[in-house]
Design an enzyme around this catalytic site. Structure first.
Site, PDB file in Angstrom:
ATOM      1  N   HIS A  87       0.784  -1.211  -0.196  1.00 32.39           N
ATOM      2  CA  HIS A  87      -0.070  -0.048   0.031  1.00 32.39           C
ATOM      3  C   HIS A  87       0.870   1.236  -0.130  1.00 32.39           C
ATOM      4  CE1 HIS A  87       0.843  -0.187   4.267  1.00 32.39           C
ATOM      5  NE2 HIS A  87       0.643   0.796   4.317  1.00 32.39           N
TER       6      HIS A  87
HETATM    7  N1  UDP Z   1      -3.416  -5.264   9.397  1.00 33.79           N
HETATM    8  C1  UDP Z   1      -4.878  -5.732   9.470  1.00 33.79           C
HETATM    9  N2  UDP Z   1      -5.440  -6.319   8.454  1.00 33.79           N
HETATM   10  C2  UDP Z   1      -4.988  -6.300   7.250  1.00 33.79           C
HETATM   11  C3  UDP Z   1      -3.649  -5.674   6.962  1.00 33.79           C
HETATM   12  C4  UDP Z   1      -2.946  -5.156   7.833  1.00 33.79           C
HETATM   13  O1  UDP Z   1      -5.271  -5.673  10.481  1.00 33.79           O
HETATM   14  O2  UDP Z   1      -5.660  -6.699   6.198  1.00 33.79           O
HETATM   15  C5  UDP Z   1      -2.691  -4.720  10.435  1.00 33.79           C
HETATM   16  C6  UDP Z   1      -1.447  -5.400  10.627  1.00 33.79           C
HETATM   17  O3  UDP Z   1      -1.566  -6.772  11.501  1.00 33.79           O
HETATM   18  C7  UDP Z   1      -0.562  -4.369  11.387  1.00 33.79           C
HETATM   19  C8  UDP Z   1      -1.141  -3.078  10.627  1.00 33.79           C
HETATM   20  O4  UDP Z   1      -2.492  -3.503  10.200  1.00 33.79           O
HETATM   21  O5  UDP Z   1      -0.880  -4.231  12.562  1.00 33.79           O
HETATM   22  C9  UDP Z   1      -0.248  -2.366   9.875  1.00 33.79           C
HETATM   23  O6  UDP Z   1      -1.045  -1.566   9.046  1.00 33.79           O
HETATM   24  P1  UDP Z   1      -0.647  -0.924   7.738  1.00 33.79           P
HETATM   25  O7  UDP Z   1       0.189  -1.873   6.932  1.00 33.79           O
HETATM   26  O8  UDP Z   1      -1.658  -0.370   6.960  1.00 33.79           O
HETATM   27  O9  UDP Z   1       0.281   0.527   8.067  1.00 33.79           O
HETATM   28  P2  UDP Z   1       1.857   0.589   8.158  1.00 33.79           P
HETATM   29  O10 UDP Z   1       2.292  -0.281   9.533  1.00 33.79           O
HETATM   30  O11 UDP Z   1       2.467   0.267   7.066  1.00 33.79           O
HETATM   31  O12 UDP Z   1       1.847   2.103   8.508  1.00 33.79           O
END
Ligand code: UDP
Length: 404
Positions: free
Chosen positions: A240
């Site tokens: 993403h």
């Molecule tokens: N996550 C979730 N469902 C999904 C994909 C990710 O609950 O379909 C959770 C994942 O376990 C983690 C968090 O969302 O705790 C990560 O979010 P994301 O990847 O959107 O953001 P980033 O960490 O890259 O800022």
């Protein structure tokens, strides 16, 4: 009793996961749990960081009164609502509802909303988590009102100014007063940037607090079985980051590299709304439908927290450009191939299971071949990723306000 008014800000999926254990810790502290401060640090120092000495029992007459602000950056049920239910987060006191807009419009709407909210409500401290647009807008707004700012997950740096999240981190840290740090690199970066070490608190990782709090449910869940998968016989993909999915050529190159690698397992892809939108915009539907028909890849809606981590927990390995997933896979000892050129979370490479594959075709294929042959294992437990990080944060808040 001294009442401290806190504003807690959350706006996007990873924020909800980070704020949940902090709210639990604040409530535990407010309920005057006797053992709150016991055994919070397992050692006195780590490398050259001296951890704040443990006081035997320090319990000033402080109570926290918190207001939870949801900016509405993520707004639909499977990116927001479900997390409040599953993680037992109280209903936000206010929701700015800024979702579904372009990046800068969203930030400017948040600034307007914060201005009018902060004019009517004053706070002793605004506590922010992570690196999303909501973090940036809240920190700028709080600084204009001279509210103290605490940043959870401070000091992480990818050193890639092309990443919007890096700008959000750098700006937020440049105007924060208290820095709650999740890994050693965060501490070192902030020292190099000239921060006063008395305001740096190495507390560990609140995302791992949430994970540990829910670990039984994650292990006992049967989501992977319900969708017809076998333990360790599938791979999980998430993508993403704007640099990967907003650029048509890059998005296709990453997907082609993954699908052309001879992965002998189905790839399960819970697709982020941003990426889904681009699949249609770039006309990638045919590209996917061919691979779906051949059973190589399966697209799902974004999953709820417990189902998603159940999927990760029983997977063979993970391909992702997420920040938080590098941490969760490292902690769970599941190999992770990060589809980026850099990471702001180097501890996941040093101690954990993370490998940086870059974003070009050959690099990704090479990393996948490597993990299929010999998956990376965790070398050592990651310091202070032990489920107590939120308690340490609250302890430091108590001391900060107790000393004033
Ligand atoms: N996550 C979730 N469902 C999904 C994909 C990710 O609950 O379909 C959770 C994942 O376990 C983690 C968090 O969302 O705790 C990560 O979010 P994301 O990847 O959107 O953001 P980033 O960490 O890259 O800022």
């Amino acid at each position: 009793m001294k009442e401290i008014k806190l504003a807690l800000v959350a706006g996007a999926r990873p924020n909800f996961i980070k704020i949940a254990p902090i709210i639990k810790a604040l409530e535990k502290y407010n309920s005057l749990e006797k053992n709150f401060f016991k055994n919070l640090y397992p050692f006195d120092s780590f490398r050259d960081i001296k951890l704040v000495p443990l006081r035997d029992f320090y319990f000033p007459e402080i109570k926290f009164n918190y207001t939870l602000i949801h900016t509405g950056q993520h707004y639909d049920e499977n990116m927001s609502g479900t997390f409040f239910k599953l993680l037992d987060i109280p209903k936000p006191h206010v929701n700015f509802g800024v979702g579904g807009k372009s990046d800068l419009t969203q930030i400017s709407l948040m600034l307007e909303n914060f201005e009018s909210f902060f004019e009517r409500n004053s706070f002793d401290l605004v506590l922010l988590v992570g690196d999303v647009n909501s973090t940036l807008a809240a920190s700028i707004s709080a600084s204009r009102f001279n509210f103290k700012i605490a940043h959870v997950e401070a000091g992480l740096r990818s050193f890639d100014r092309g990443m919007p999240e890096e700008i959000n981190r750098v700006v937020t840290d440049s105007i924060s007063d208290l820095f709650f740090i999740s890994e050693i690199s965060g501490y070192e970066n902030l020292v190099k940037e000239g921060k006063n070490v008395s305001r740096l608190f190495f507390c560990g990782n609140v995302m791992i607090d949430s994970l540990l709090f829910n670990l039984e449910k994650i292990k006992e869940g049967d989501f992977f079985k319900r969708i017809g998968l076998e333990k360790r016989e599938y791979v999980v993909l998430t993508l993403h980051r704007p640099s990967n999915v907003d650029d048509e050529k890059r998005f296709k190159e990453i997907l082609s590299a993954i699908l052309d690698s001879k992965i002998p397992y189905p790839i399960i892809y819970p697709i982020h709304p941003r990426s889904r939108k681009n699949v249609f915009e770039f006309g990638l539907q045919n590209f996917f439908s061919e691979k779906i028909e051949s059973g190589k890849i399966f697209l799902l809606d974004p999953l709820g927290y417990i189902d998603f981590l159940n999927l990760i927990y029983f997977s063979r390995f993970v391909l992702s450009d997420s920040g938080g997933i590098q941490e969760e896979t490292s902690f769970l000892d599941i190999p992770c191939i990060t589809l980026r050129k850099n990471t702001e979370r180097p501890v996941t490479i040093e101690f954990g299971t993370n490998i940086l594959a870059g974003t070009n075709y050959e690099g990704i294929k090479r990393a996948i071949t490597g993990v299929l042959k010999s998956p990376k294992k965790m070398s050592n437990p990651i310091p202070l990723w032990d489920g107590k990080s939120s308690f340490r944060i609250v302890k430091h808040l108590v001391e900060f306000f107790g000393e004033r």
